[in-house]
Design a protein around this motif. Structure first.
Motif, PDB file in Angstrom:
ATOM      1  N   LEU A  71      46.891  25.350  31.422  1.00  0.00           N
ATOM      2  CA  LEU A  71      44.721  25.512  31.818  1.00  0.00           C
ATOM      3  C   LEU A  71      44.184  24.241  30.992  1.00  0.00           C
ATOM      4  CD1 LEU A  71      44.553  28.935  29.708  1.00  0.00           C
ATOM      5  CD2 LEU A  71      43.504  28.384  32.276  1.00  0.00           C
ATOM      6  N   LEU A 104      42.650  34.265  31.210  1.00  0.00           N
ATOM      7  CA  LEU A 104      41.805  34.623  31.561  1.00  0.00           C
ATOM      8  C   LEU A 104      40.647  36.113  32.232  1.00  0.00           C
ATOM      9  CD1 LEU A 104      42.763  31.274  33.781  1.00  0.00           C
ATOM     10  CD2 LEU A 104      41.269  31.520  31.889  1.00  0.00           C
ATOM     11  N   MET A 129      36.256  33.090  37.361  1.00  0.00           N
ATOM     12  CA  MET A 129      36.591  31.525  38.222  1.00  0.00           C
ATOM     13  C   MET A 129      35.748  31.566  39.068  1.00  0.00           C
ATOM     14  SD  MET A 129      40.687  32.669  37.130  1.00  0.00           S
ATOM     15  CE  MET A 129      40.599  31.522  38.514  1.00  0.00           C
ATOM     16  N   LEU A 141      37.063  27.108  36.165  1.00  0.00           N
ATOM     17  CA  LEU A 141      36.795  28.190  35.646  1.00  0.00           C
ATOM     18  C   LEU A 141      35.508  28.585  35.233  1.00  0.00           C
ATOM     19  CD1 LEU A 141      39.940  26.723  33.149  1.00  0.00           C
ATOM     20  CD2 LEU A 141      40.170  28.508  34.442  1.00  0.00           C
TER      21      LEU A 141
END
Length: 178
Positions: free
Chosen positions: A164, A26, A1, A175
């Motif tokens: 998301l 994530l 990220m 992302l």
């Protein structure tokens, strides 16, 4: 990220639960500002409110938010009032993307009505207080980068998926690998 995902919204919107699911998916850390304040103070939030007042709590909240946003990008779950301070909105904009988990009053009330850990609801009319807070805060919450409507029947997993999807559609840069 590349930047943090900062969840905002009313108490009971699911910021902590959805944040934990996002962090898991994530592979990043979850930093819950309320939990950080409780740990640092060695007191519960209702105890902090009772002893030192809301203004003191809000100042500590801003300090904690600034500290966690200086760290490695991850998921940040904020307290319901954190977004109300303009300086916090500026901090969040500089370090991440803000995502408002927007719930109906009926959903919020169902989730918080039995929880004595909500100091702002320790009033003669807690549902009325929740409704008033929601009306006062909604215009500020609407300033978030992304809004995700949360339905009463949504699971944590479904909400995380919608968050998301919204980030990929509106802020795909968040992302991408740093």
């Amino acid at each position: 990220m590349k930047r943090s995902i900062v969840l905002i919204g009313m108490m009971g919107a699911g910021k902590s639960a959805v944040g934990a699911e996002l962090a898991r998916r994530l592979g990043v850390s979850l930093r819950d500002t309320d939990a950080e304040i409780v740990r640092a103070a060695a007191m519960t939030i209702p105890e902090i409110f009772a002893r030192d007042g809301e203004a003191f709590f809000r100042a500590r909240e801003s300090e904690v938010l600034a500290r966690v946003l200086r760290g490695k990008p991850g998921i940040v779950s904020t307290g319901g009032g954190a977004w109300m301070r303009p300086e916090n909105r500026t901090l969040i904009a500089g370090a991440g993307v803000s995502v408002w988990l927007d719930c109906k009053l009926s959903t919020l009330w169902r989730r918080v009505k039995q929880k004595p850990t909500r100091p702002l609801l320790q009033t003669p009319d807690p549902r009325g207080t929740l409704e008033r807070l929601m009306a006062e805060r909604a215009p500020a919450y609407a300033l978030a980068d992304i809004t995700v409507a949360v339905q009463d029947s949504d699971s944590v997993e479904a909400t995380a998926t919608r968050v998301l999807d919204a980030i990929r559609a509106r802020r795909p840069d968040i992302l991408e690998p740093a």
